[in-house]
Design a protein around this motif. Structure first.
Motif, PDB file in Angstrom:
ATOM      1  N   THR D 227       0.837  -1.200   0.000  1.00 22.06           N
ATOM      2  CA  THR D 227       0.000   0.000   0.000  1.00 22.06           C
ATOM      3  C   THR D 227       0.870   1.247   0.000  1.00 22.06           C
ATOM      4  N   LEU D 228       1.877   1.221   0.847  1.00 19.91           N
ATOM      5  CA  LEU D 228       2.792   2.358   0.886  1.00 19.91           C
ATOM      6  C   LEU D 228       3.518   2.520  -0.439  1.00 19.91           C
ATOM      7  N   ALA D 229       3.918   1.387  -1.026  1.00 24.54           N
ATOM      8  CA  ALA D 229       4.630   1.449  -2.306  1.00 24.54           C
ATOM      9  C   ALA D 229       3.773   2.147  -3.348  1.00 24.54           C
ATOM     10  N   VAL D 230       2.489   1.759  -3.396  1.00 26.65           N
ATOM     11  CA  VAL D 230       1.590   2.380  -4.368  1.00 26.65           C
ATOM     12  C   VAL D 230       1.523   3.883  -4.132  1.00 26.65           C
ATOM     13  N   ALA D 231       1.304   4.250  -2.870  1.00 30.10           N
ATOM     14  CA  ALA D 231       1.204   5.673  -2.551  1.00 30.10           C
ATOM     15  C   ALA D 231       2.472   6.405  -2.992  1.00 30.10           C
ATOM     16  N   ARG D 232       3.618   5.822  -2.698  1.00 27.72           N
ATOM     17  CA  ARG D 232       4.874   6.506  -3.011  1.00 27.72           C
ATOM     18  C   ARG D 232       5.136   6.604  -4.514  1.00 27.72           C
ATOM     19  N   ALA D 233       4.907   5.524  -5.213  1.00 29.15           N
ATOM     20  CA  ALA D 233       5.151   5.582  -6.655  1.00 29.15           C
ATOM     21  C   ALA D 233       4.221   6.599  -7.311  1.00 29.15           C
ATOM     22  N   LEU D 234       3.005   6.700  -6.794  1.00 29.08           N
ATOM     23  CA  LEU D 234       2.080   7.686  -7.370  1.00 29.08           C
ATOM     24  C   LEU D 234       2.483   9.114  -7.001  1.00 29.08           C
ATOM     25  N   VAL D 235       3.045   9.306  -5.835  1.00 28.29           N
ATOM     26  CA  VAL D 235       3.601  10.629  -5.515  1.00 28.29           C
ATOM     27  C   VAL D 235       4.746  10.941  -6.485  1.00 28.29           C
ATOM     28  N   ALA D 236       5.549   9.936  -6.774  1.00 25.30           N
ATOM     29  CA  ALA D 236       6.688  10.155  -7.673  1.00 25.30           C
ATOM     30  C   ALA D 236       6.236  10.688  -9.025  1.00 25.30           C
ATOM     31  N   VAL D 237       5.223  10.054  -9.589  1.00 21.10           N
ATOM     32  CA  VAL D 237       4.717  10.510 -10.883  1.00 21.10           C
ATOM     33  C   VAL D 237       4.252  11.962 -10.792  1.00 21.10           C
ATOM     34  N   GLN D 238       3.538  12.264  -9.734  1.00 20.15           N
ATOM     35  CA  GLN D 238       2.999  13.614  -9.584  1.00 20.15           C
ATOM     36  C   GLN D 238       4.111  14.633  -9.331  1.00 20.15           C
ATOM     37  N   ALA D 239       5.137  14.215  -8.605  1.00 17.93           N
ATOM     38  CA  ALA D 239       6.259  15.127  -8.359  1.00 17.93           C
ATOM     39  C   ALA D 239       6.997  15.426  -9.660  1.00 17.93           C
ATOM     40  N   ALA D 240       7.159  14.403 -10.490  1.00 15.10           N
ATOM     41  CA  ALA D 240       7.822  14.632 -11.774  1.00 15.10           C
ATOM     42  C   ALA D 240       7.030  15.656 -12.584  1.00 15.10           C
ATOM     43  N   SER D 241       5.725  15.522 -12.521  1.00 13.19           N
ATOM     44  CA  SER D 241       4.891  16.474 -13.241  1.00 13.19           C
ATOM     45  C   SER D 241       5.064  17.890 -12.692  1.00 13.19           C
ATOM     46  N   VAL D 242       5.139  18.019 -11.388  1.00 10.14           N
ATOM     47  CA  VAL D 242       5.356  19.338 -10.778  1.00 10.14           C
ATOM     48  C   VAL D 242       6.729  19.899 -11.197  1.00 10.14           C
ATOM     49  N   GLY D 243       7.738  19.045 -11.200  1.00 14.47           N
ATOM     50  CA  GLY D 243       9.071  19.479 -11.612  1.00 14.47           C
ATOM     51  C   GLY D 243       9.073  19.987 -13.043  1.00 14.47           C
ATOM     52  N   GLN D 244       8.355  19.270 -13.875  1.00 11.04           N
ATOM     53  CA  GLN D 244       8.277  19.671 -15.277  1.00 11.04           C
ATOM     54  C   GLN D 244       7.582  21.040 -15.419  1.00 11.04           C
ATOM     55  N   ARG D 245       6.516  21.228 -14.659  1.00 10.97           N
ATOM     56  CA  ARG D 245       5.840  22.545 -14.674  1.00 10.97           C
ATOM     57  C   ARG D 245       6.794  23.645 -14.236  1.00 10.97           C
ATOM     58  N   ALA D 246       7.603  23.336 -13.261  1.00 14.42           N
ATOM     59  CA  ALA D 246       8.544  24.345 -12.764  1.00 14.42           C
ATOM     60  C   ALA D 246       9.524  24.742 -13.864  1.00 14.42           C
ATOM     61  N   VAL D 247      10.025  23.749 -14.583  1.00 11.84           N
ATOM     62  CA  VAL D 247      10.937  24.044 -15.683  1.00 11.84           C
ATOM     63  C   VAL D 247      10.236  24.905 -16.726  1.00 11.84           C
ATOM     64  N   TYR D 248       9.031  24.523 -17.078  1.00  9.44           N
ATOM     65  CA  TYR D 248       8.286  25.304 -18.067  1.00  9.44           C
ATOM     66  C   TYR D 248       8.068  26.743 -17.587  1.00  9.44           C
ATOM     67  N   ALA D 249       7.688  26.877 -16.344  1.00 10.19           N
ATOM     68  CA  ALA D 249       7.412  28.217 -15.818  1.00 10.19           C
ATOM     69  C   ALA D 249       8.670  29.084 -15.883  1.00 10.19           C
TER      70      ALA D 249
END
Ligand code: FAD
Ligand code: FAD
Ligand code: FAD
Ligand code: FAD
Lengths: 376, 376, 376, 376
Positions: D227-249
């Motif tokens: 359960t924790l693994a799922v939560a963490r891997a899904l945070v990872a995907v979302q964090a990558a997306s946030v990082g990408q937005r930061a680069v774009y901004a």
């Protein structure tokens, strides 16, 4: 740890007095709200005895006659509470590049905290590329008219007088004094994330009159470099102080958290990280004073060294505060947590007087030149 | 750039003399080959006039009576050519913890470069955990016998006398002097990647006789901390010097490379990177002297500060040399390229006297304690 | 951990077979000594069944018909023992840019491991600035003569045939095949720190004859970009493998060291650091395969993505190995310690096919263009 | 660049649909103000068709029957606008550890967006050390009473039902469902710096009744890890997306700034830095999907891998946004600048489901174990 820093007891004393005064002055003040002009002047007056206002200006001119190193110690003391509060640059510009009349007119009020000055260089279209100045100073009879926009200047809303960089009648860069309270001057505050007790924003001149006698006497390139060096080395000292506050704020919080049955500050992993962050900050502090000493003895390396010291100190402070927030975990992310203020102040100092990229590049250029000279 | 570093002309002079002597001494020497005992002693003799041997030891005892800061300047000068060459620790241990007889016996020959000393602490089973010392000193009549293995010690193959850490008869840690030329002592050289003009390796004691009078008088914990502090702060100075050499070596090569029709040293990207690496090294240098000054005035923070300065300086030097090799591209990877030597020397200094992890942790612990004291 | 990496069992199988073959092949070989031509060819032959030689080349032409992703898995397998061993670029250049006669002449011997090819682009005066090629191809009757110097090429001493970049008669860049065994070709080995089982050095052409039929048919810019992309993405996979070996080598050593009564691998501080280094390496591995998949589906982003993957992977591998050496403390500094080999190999891969600076810049340029397209 | 990421067209489609829906949904919404319960539910309903609510839950139970990889693509799409919006963990906990009655009661309302769930684990005295749970579940007739405090939970003010970790009657950890709208539950919002459209805060249970049937069936350790693994891997995907937005901004702003007569995005120094930051983010994204695939195929490495992916992704995102702010110079520091939001969101994701230190340590522990297994 702070005052222990100084080998020289005089520096410790200057630092201690400035820090104590600042502490008592701001203990009740919410520093997230901009200070009014009256508040700022009152703070300056309280700090006057520490040398904060008089700084390196000659005693004969009403200054405190400090060395740059000594003045750094004073600024660092105040910086423990409120970095970047002072307006020392305007005073120094007058001394270095002003006419006798200009000094007579402005130095007194500035040094006795009746007047606030600001330095107006950066324009909205791009701050680093100073050569491309678009504010113009055009002749108007014997005098001039100033037109253009300036942005991001410290004391935007509270300053009375500005030292303004403009393109003169022949296109070359000139500096003049401008009355910021004149009706042709519009100011618009821009909310910044850090240094929130100060005001920043946009200043627009629309045919603002400038008397012929308000032009500063042209500085040589060396003098400009020296002025910038002073500004940068003093930012470096203040950034180191901010970095140190960030480390303390993190430690303070972490000492209340537990893991494995003990305070997390007792864990080697946390200690090592705190140590690493703090050692970079402390090294940057030693380096900042090193740069100030080079300015004091007018070393040829001083301008480049000040760039290096500044970029190094803000790098260290931003890193310490950013990592510190993460170390504090959820508490570090509560809106208004103390450590965020340090990060935001550090980020502001990183940009003032040139970005890290710009300052590292200047130092790199110097290092390259020197090392090629030395090893033909 | 080097001598400009010092505000104090005396420090500049000490540094300059040491550097000049070292340069002339080693100009023809291939420093990738270990020096023999005779060569080392001859080098020490040539350097004696710079204070390199006498160091901080009182003039009354035949030393040079330097302050730690001054001695740092001397070491830094020699370090431009050959970091870590000296054996100052043994002399200082004798002064601080030796008996009068021991000093009479050893100090003269050490200070006049007739004898080489080594400090033997680390054991093969793990170097950081000093508490777990397995070399034993067992009674043998009125005297003792020493049995066990020591490893990685500077001057393994060339030293005459060792200051050896051992578990005494009652299990507690003691330090004694041992004759390394005794027939019961076996030494085996281990080739290391850096500091290749020195010898390292394994030293085995098999019932080596130690006279009762060869035990050092027990040091208090504070004295041990101070001794370590000195060693670490002096490593810091030398590491900064190595980092600086690495930057110079990279710049020297890059000035010969072209891209886009100009030397790559003229590109902002290269300048910025050089500036960033160099500013960390220079900050670490200022910090190293800061630590030495704290030792000079016996500040309570000195031991922790020396740990911080050391870890910071080797971090900066390793980073500068590693990035410098990459900046030099293919030329940086040719076997024997100068900059590799700097990286390998920096990596050695990073481990000597405690790893970066260990030293950062010590500083972090101190910062945590201090900041909790200050902010209850 | 390795083969678990692959979701697709076919990739796991390709990787496993390549790794097993390489292991058995080199188990007794001292990889710090360059392989002779005969040894290399024999190794290629042993690896042929894994697809290592045939790679992505069509089965109809005697290749293994692998996708780029599959070929990456094969290279990664071999890379666990000997990264960068292959000469796949020459084969692919012939397929992509050769004439039918050239393919008839060379492809067979290259794919059956009778001939070794090399790619000769970089010149002594500067490698990155490919536009400034100084090797010339001048007409000589119906044919040509090649004159100039090439440097740093893989297989310098062992290759039979070279794909040489030169300035053609009209000054524009051309590529031709050259017989490296011809008497007019001088080769001089240069010892490098990494990939020591391979040969690098200087190759000089002095009026070397090149037949008219040995000119490659001009590639379009897109094809050149694609070729470079393939080379870079494959370096990325191999660098990730080297980084992983470095982590393993550090862990292996650290598991034998003790502190505080336990193996240091049991300390959270060591675990955290190992985890951080390893996670960067593993992320770079996933990214490398991501880039290969983009090449397989001929995505427009592939060339830039391959640059990003390459720079990211070598950054991660160099960082892991450099930090790994420091983690191993004194043992990591013994000449010849395994982990040094990984660092030195990683540093070599970082420079091959463009430095990290160059590859990061290419990716940054692409990201900037794309994000401006997307957000007008 | 986004949808090009996916090789598999189905993933691209899922991502695209989720992103488009989120964009249209929030285009007018000020995301710095918390959403009310009604707003959240309405958003969930709009997103339902994308699989955002149903996620990996079986179609037979009303879920969307996605694989974890597919669900990651959906979350990443929504994350471009509003990371961390979902409450998928509660649904999944019910499926994995609930009784049939619990599922009958809650799954429908949760999946049809009539009810909001929250996961309540962390307590004020320390979040990482989960073993030390102080909220108690004490028997009260056939049922129970819940007493204690929970903090930092997503949806603190808007959730209807909580999955609460507590110490059961015999002291061992149990999980139960609690009605958060019950009069004995007090909730107090705590303003956080990031993810400002969500609510966080303190939840206090004062003898809150819990029916016997509301206890979750005990999960095995493996299930908890998964359960924790799922939560963490899904945070990872979302964090990558946030990082990408930061680069774009950052790029978006930099494209409007000039230096040396051109947009600074045309300078190699800026490109290189953007490239370096972006390559780390993109590598972390590839790694996040790699972890999700490992979860999909139930690989033994999945839990550790998810920790690595999470820590790597938030490290990259925080670094990209922090550096991005600095690159934007003064504009990056204007209160409310877009890029600050990305930094603050990234910093929040870094702490959710375990700090980087904790997750790196977990991965390091696994790597150490595996590499020792492999190399005896
Ligand atoms: C706290 C604070 C106080 C300030 N006080 C004053 C003041 O009192 N008076 C005043 O006039 N101004 C003041 N400023 C403005 C400050 O001087 C500028 O913000 C600063 O010089 C950067 O300019 P910019 O923000 O326009 O950035 P830009 O010039 O727009 O730079 C954008 C980016 O491009 C990079 N860049 C620019 N040129 C190059 C180059 N040649 N090569 C590579 N990269 C480049 C920069 O590093 C930056 O990352 C202050 C700013 C701050 C934050
Ligand atoms: C150039 C050089 C000169 C030297 N000179 C001398 C000399 O003159 N005399 C002498 O006696 N020795 C000398 N040494 C040895 C040196 O003191 C040791 O190498 C050093 O203290 C580290 O010990 P080690 O190599 O056994 O590492 P180990 O103790 O085996 O450490 C292995 C790893 O574990 C880490 N570690 C250890 N303990 C902890 C902990 N508690 N928490 C977290 N991490 C930990 C370390 O940081 C390291 O990464 C020298 C070494 C070098 C390289
Ligand atoms: C393992 C290995 C294998 C190789 N294999 C081959 C091969 O098979 N065939 C072959 O032809 N070559 C080969 N090379 C050579 C390789 O392609 C070059 O070494 C590489 O491209 C860098 O060129 P250089 O070493 O001349 O560096 P230089 O071009 O001299 O660069 C010096 C420095 O300047 C920087 N720089 C250069 N241009 C710019 C710019 N515009 N802006 C900012 N910074 C810049 C670089 O990043 C570098 O830091 C190999 C090299 C290695 C190490
Ligand atoms: C965006 C967000 C969403 C969240 N959602 C939820 C939720 O839905 N439900 C819920 O119950 N909680 C939630 N949390 C809480 C989250 O789980 C905790 O904040 C997190 O686990 C860290 O706990 P802490 O903040 O108490 O840090 P602490 O545990 O106090 O940690 C303090 C510091 O000590 C370090 N540390 C702790 N233990 C060790 C150790 N053994 N070794 C070394 N260092 C250590 C940590 O890394 C950290 O730097 C959320 C938090 C955030 C920010």
């Amino acid at each position: 740890m702070d005052t222990q820093f100084f080998t020289d007891p005089r520096l410790a004393e200057l630092h201690g007095a400035a820090s104590a005064t600042a502490k008592s002055l701001f203990s009740d003040r919410d520093l997230s709200v901009p200070m009014t002009r009256a508040e700022l002047l009152s703070a300056y007056r309280s700090l006057a005895s520490t040398g904060y206002l008089g700084g390196v200006i000659d005693r004969s001119r009403g200054g405190a006659g400090l060395s740059f190193e000594e003045y750094g110690a004073v600024l660092e003391g105040v910086s423990e509470i409120a970095p970047f509060l002072s307006n020392h640059s305007v005073q120094r510009s007058l001394v270095v590049a002003g006419t006798e009349q200009q000094r007579d007119r402005w130095l007194g009020p500035l040094l006795s905290a009746e007047t606030i000055g600001a330095v107006l260089i950066t324009e909205p279209h791009g701050g680093t590329h100073v050569a491309d100045v678009r504010t113009t100073l055009t002749p108007d009879g014997d005098d001039y008219r100033l037109t253009g926009q300036k942005i991001w200047c410290v004391h935007t809303m509270t300053a009375d007088v500005g030292v303004v960089l403009a393109a003169g009648p022949d296109g070359s860069a000139v500096r003049c004094l401008a009355d910021l309270n004149h009706e042709t001057v519009r100011r618009q505050q821009i909310d910044m994330t850090g240094l929130r007790y100060l005001t920043f924003g946009l200043i627009e001149f629309r045919d603002t009159p400038v008397a012929a006698g308000d032009l500063l006497i042209g500085q040589g390139t060396d003098e400009v470099k020296r002025t910038l060096a002073v500004a940068r080395a003093l930012v470096a000292v203040q950034a180191a102080s901010v970095g140190q506050r960030a480390v303390y704020a993190a430690v303070k919080h972490l000492s209340t958290r537990n893991a494995r049955g003990r305070a997390v500050t007792g864990l080697d992993l946390i200690r090592e990280r705190v140590g690493e962050l703090s050692s970079r900050v402390e090294a940057s502090r030693a380096f900042a004073y090193h740069a100030l000493k080079a300015i004091d003895r007018d070393d040829a390396s001083a301008p480049a060294l000040a760039s290096a010291a500044k970029a190094n100190a803000t790098d260290a402070a931003v890193a310490a505060a950013t990592a510190g927030i993460e170390l504090c975990a959820a508490e570090g992310l509560v809106a208004g947590a103390e450590i965020q203020r340090h990060r935001d102040d550090a980020a502001m100092l990183a940009i003032a007087d040139g970005t890290p990229i710009v300052n590292h590049t200047l130092w790199g250029k110097y290092v390259i030149e020197q090392s090629l000279l030395r090893r033909p």
